[in-house]
Design a protein around this motif. Structure first.
Motif, PDB file in Angstrom:
ATOM      1  N   MET A   1      28.926 -58.736  11.257  1.00 44.68           N
ATOM      2  CA  MET A   1      28.449 -60.005  11.788  1.00 44.68           C
ATOM      3  C   MET A   1      29.512 -61.084  11.554  1.00 44.68           C
ATOM      4  O   MET A   1      29.770 -61.480  10.416  1.00 44.68           O
ATOM      5  N   LYS A   2      30.152 -61.550  12.615  1.00 40.77           N
ATOM      6  CA  LYS A   2      31.246 -62.511  12.484  1.00 40.77           C
ATOM      7  C   LYS A   2      30.696 -63.921  12.300  1.00 40.77           C
ATOM      8  O   LYS A   2      29.900 -64.408  13.092  1.00 40.77           O
ATOM      9  N   LYS A   3      31.204 -64.587  11.269  1.00 39.71           N
ATOM     10  CA  LYS A   3      30.751 -65.941  10.920  1.00 39.71           C
ATOM     11  C   LYS A   3      31.937 -66.897  11.012  1.00 39.71           C
ATOM     12  O   LYS A   3      32.920 -66.737  10.280  1.00 39.71           O
ATOM     13  N   ILE A   4      31.831 -67.878  11.890  1.00 38.88           N
ATOM     14  CA  ILE A   4      32.922 -68.823  12.125  1.00 38.88           C
ATOM     15  C   ILE A   4      32.575 -70.194  11.558  1.00 38.88           C
ATOM     16  O   ILE A   4      31.487 -70.726  11.799  1.00 38.88           O
ATOM     17  N   GLY A   5      33.522 -70.774  10.814  1.00 36.15           N
ATOM     18  CA  GLY A   5      33.407 -72.155  10.380  1.00 36.15           C
ATOM     19  C   GLY A   5      34.201 -73.042  11.323  1.00 36.15           C
ATOM     20  O   GLY A   5      35.249 -72.635  11.840  1.00 36.15           O
ATOM     21  N   PHE A   6      33.719 -74.237  11.562  1.00 36.91           N
ATOM     22  CA  PHE A   6      34.322 -75.118  12.564  1.00 36.91           C
ATOM     23  C   PHE A   6      34.419 -76.527  11.996  1.00 36.91           C
ATOM     24  O   PHE A   6      33.399 -77.136  11.654  1.00 36.91           O
ATOM     25  N   ILE A   7      35.641 -77.043  11.848  1.00 34.04           N
ATOM     26  CA  ILE A   7      35.870 -78.389  11.316  1.00 34.04           C
ATOM     27  C   ILE A   7      36.540 -79.226  12.397  1.00 34.04           C
ATOM     28  O   ILE A   7      37.738 -79.086  12.652  1.00 34.04           O
ATOM     29  N   PRO A   8      35.790 -80.090  13.079  1.00 35.53           N
ATOM     30  CA  PRO A   8      36.388 -80.937  14.116  1.00 35.53           C
ATOM     31  C   PRO A   8      37.018 -82.189  13.510  1.00 35.53           C
ATOM     32  O   PRO A   8      36.386 -82.883  12.706  1.00 35.53           O
ATOM     33  N   LEU A   9      38.254 -82.474  13.891  1.00 36.82           N
ATOM     34  CA  LEU A   9      38.959 -83.654  13.402  1.00 36.82           C
ATOM     35  C   LEU A   9      39.566 -84.408  14.580  1.00 36.82           C
ATOM     36  O   LEU A   9      40.119 -83.784  15.492  1.00 36.82           O
ATOM     37  N   ARG A  10      39.481 -85.727  14.524  1.00 41.97           N
ATOM     38  CA  ARG A  10      40.137 -86.553  15.537  1.00 41.97           C
ATOM     39  C   ARG A  10      41.258 -87.363  14.886  1.00 41.97           C
ATOM     40  O   ARG A  10      41.148 -87.784  13.739  1.00 41.97           O
ATOM     41  N   LYS A  11      42.322 -87.575  15.656  1.00 45.21           N
ATOM     42  CA  LYS A  11      43.449 -88.354  15.142  1.00 45.21           C
ATOM     43  C   LYS A  11      43.035 -89.798  14.902  1.00 45.21           C
ATOM     44  O   LYS A  11      43.380 -90.412  13.902  1.00 45.21           O
ATOM     45  N   GLY A  12      42.303 -90.371  15.833  1.00 44.11           N
ATOM     46  CA  GLY A  12      41.908 -91.766  15.715  1.00 44.11           C
ATOM     47  C   GLY A  12      40.724 -91.948  14.789  1.00 44.11           C
ATOM     48  O   GLY A  12      39.872 -91.081  14.665  1.00 44.11           O
ATOM     49  N   SER A  13      40.690 -93.093  14.111  1.00 41.13           N
ATOM     50  CA  SER A  13      39.554 -93.426  13.252  1.00 41.13           C
ATOM     51  C   SER A  13      39.376 -94.936  13.284  1.00 41.13           C
ATOM     52  O   SER A  13      40.304 -95.686  12.989  1.00 41.13           O
ATOM     53  N   LYS A  14      38.189 -95.384  13.666  1.00 38.62           N
ATOM     54  CA  LYS A  14      37.940 -96.811  13.809  1.00 38.62           C
ATOM     55  C   LYS A  14      37.728 -97.495  12.454  1.00 38.62           C
ATOM     56  O   LYS A  14      38.240 -98.571  12.195  1.00 38.62           O
ATOM     57  N   GLY A  15      36.943 -96.882  11.580  1.00 39.03           N
ATOM     58  CA  GLY A  15      36.594 -97.534  10.321  1.00 39.03           C
ATOM     59  C   GLY A  15      37.714 -97.510   9.302  1.00 39.03           C
ATOM     60  O   GLY A  15      38.028 -98.516   8.676  1.00 39.03           O
ATOM     61  N   ILE A  16      38.339 -96.335   9.115  1.00 37.05           N
ATOM     62  CA  ILE A  16      39.399 -96.159   8.122  1.00 37.05           C
ATOM     63  C   ILE A  16      40.584 -95.495   8.816  1.00 37.05           C
ATOM     64  O   ILE A  16      40.465 -94.373   9.332  1.00 37.05           O
ATOM     65  N   ALA A  17      41.725 -96.140   8.820  1.00 40.79           N
ATOM     66  CA  ALA A  17      42.904 -95.602   9.494  1.00 40.79           C
ATOM     67  C   ALA A  17      43.335 -94.288   8.859  1.00 40.79           C
ATOM     68  O   ALA A  17      43.391 -94.164   7.634  1.00 40.79           O
ATOM     69  N   ASN A  18      43.638 -93.292   9.711  1.00 48.38           N
ATOM     70  CA  ASN A  18      44.126 -91.983   9.251  1.00 48.38           C
ATOM     71  C   ASN A  18      43.207 -91.367   8.196  1.00 48.38           C
ATOM     72  O   ASN A  18      43.663 -90.733   7.241  1.00 48.38           O
ATOM     73  N   LYS A  19      41.908 -91.559   8.387  1.00 47.53           N
ATOM     74  CA  LYS A  19      40.933 -91.137   7.385  1.00 47.53           C
ATOM     75  C   LYS A  19      41.063 -89.672   6.994  1.00 47.53           C
ATOM     76  O   LYS A  19      41.049 -89.336   5.801  1.00 47.53           O
ATOM     77  N   ASN A  20      41.161 -88.777   7.961  1.00 50.11           N
ATOM     78  CA  ASN A  20      41.158 -87.347   7.648  1.00 50.11           C
ATOM     79  C   ASN A  20      42.367 -86.909   6.832  1.00 50.11           C
ATOM     80  O   ASN A  20      42.280 -85.956   6.059  1.00 50.11           O
ATOM     81  N   LYS A  21      43.499 -87.622   7.008  1.00 52.47           N
ATOM     82  CA  LYS A  21      44.729 -87.257   6.295  1.00 52.47           C
ATOM     83  C   LYS A  21      44.922 -88.041   4.996  1.00 52.47           C
ATOM     84  O   LYS A  21      45.777 -87.674   4.181  1.00 52.47           O
TER      85      LYS A  21
END
Length: 384
Positions: free
Chosen positions: A1-21
């Motif tokens: 049974m294949k189980k996939i994890g999915f983490i969506p990230l966007r370059k832009g961030s309105k509240g905090i600049a470069n939040k994901n990085k």
């Protein structure tokens, strides 16, 4: 049974600049959930982003696992107006839904642990078509018209007598293939709620959120520390072995200064059965030469996510974080400093590390700090 994890990230961030990085306790924010996903029961983890910097980071950093893949998402799915579901369906259709379980993970929820992910996955084995994480809160809720929503003000309950409310915290969502195809949504028709700790209610949308979450995350890591015999000493290089300065010529890096007493301290510590591990963000030939001279075999150069690599090492070697001591001096060491059995830092380390290390050594980096750390660990281990 294949189980996939999915983490969506966007370059832009309105509240905090470069939040994901941006560094959260010394690590890029998205790596907190990515690291836990790697060590969960997921078979594959997809980071879906329009940010080439993150894609290149993942390709270079996680070469020690074949579970992680970084894929470029379209401009349409990465726009300000696009929902997460648009990115989910875009990806799933691109692989023709070749999985059994789909697990959405949010990078803005760094409190997520592998057990939370596994619990959501397990729910799908028990007759549910989807699962999501929640937090139990004992807050009393009101609407804008001044009406209480979940209690009678004339019969206000004590906290210990109030069951509370379960609030969706946006951290983990799991669904099976059939439900996702039919609903085009992260949540199906028969959903299991999986409780997380109360601190996991915080998401990061503002600078205030960031400050609160970072402090809570630091305290969580410290709270989980345990005292056991130290079997491994992990060391940063620049600012620990050296004084943190580098001499350059027109041809590039030229010299680093190492203290011979530190080398002798490590040799003595190894005679007591402690394994020495070098972990540095720099990829320096001079460092490689010095470690070869010290006959150290576990040397990891060019490491940016030190906490994930450390977790991989302890998993491979069958030990716990509580059996590890760590010496570091700067913010990229902070997650390890807050998590291992014993953390030590040179006297001239950065203030943020000195604030959270267990031991502030009396010696400076490149001037006997490692030797002092070795002597401390030898004496500490004698009690075991």
């Amino acid at each position: 049974m294949k189980k996939i994890g999915f983490i969506p990230l966007r370059k832009g961030s309105k509240g905090i600049a470069n939040k994901n990085k941006r560094k959260m306790v010394g690590r890029p924010l998205f790596t907190w959930v990515l690291g836990e996903a790697i060590f969960s029961n997921l078979d594959e983890v997809i980071v879906y982003t329009d940010d080439d910097v993150i894609i290149n980071f993942i390709k270079k950093e996680y070469h020690w696992t074949d579970k992680v893949k970084a894929l470029k998402r379209s401009k349409v799915s990465a726009s300000d107006t696009a929902s997460t579901e648009i990115a989910i369906i875009e990806f799933c259709e691109s692989i023709n839904y070749e999985f059994h379980v789909f697990c959405l993970l949010q990078a803005t929820s760094p409190f997520t642990k592998r057990t939370d992910i596994n619990n959501c996955i397990e729910a799908l084995n028990n007759g549910f078509d989807s699962a999501l994480t929640v937090v139990n809160t004992h807050r009393f809720l009101w609407d804008k018209r001044g009406n209480p929503l979940n209690y009678n003000p004339q019969q206000r309950q004590r906290r210990q007598d109030f069951d509370g409310l379960l609030i969706e915290n946006g951290a983990v969502y799991a669904t099976n293939k059939e439900s996702l195809i039919n609903t085009k949504n992260r949540i199906g028709d028969n959903t299991k709620v999986v409780e997380m700790q109360e601190e996991a209610l915080y998401e990061i949308d503002t600078e205030t959120d960031w400050i609160i979450v970072e402090q809570l995350l630091i305290e969580r890591q410290k709270r989980e520390k345990q005292s056991r015999k130290i079997t491994h000493l992990v060391l940063d290089v620049d600012g620990v072995f050296t004084d943190g300065t580098i001499t350059y010529t027109k041809d590039g890096e030229h010299t680093k200064n190492f203290d011979m007493r530190d080398g002798m301290g490590l040799e003595i510590l190894r005679q007591y059965g402690v394994t020495i591990v070098i972990m540095t963000s720099e990829n320096s030939p001079l460092v490689a030469k010095r470690m070869q001279k010290l006959q150290l075999e576990e040397v990891y150069l060019g490491v940016k996510d030190k906490f994930s690599l450390l977790n991989n090492l302890i998993t491979q070697q069958g030990i716990a974080l509580s059996q590890v001591a760590y010496v570091g001096d700067d913010v990229n060491d902070l997650a390890n400093i807050c998590s291992v059995g014993w953390s030590l830092t040179p006297n001239n380390a950065t203030d943020i590390v000195k604030t959270h290390a267990d031991i502030i050594l009396s010696k400076n980096s490149g001037a006997g700090a490692i030797r002092e750390a070795c002597e401390f660990l030898i004496n500490y281990n004698k009690r075991f």
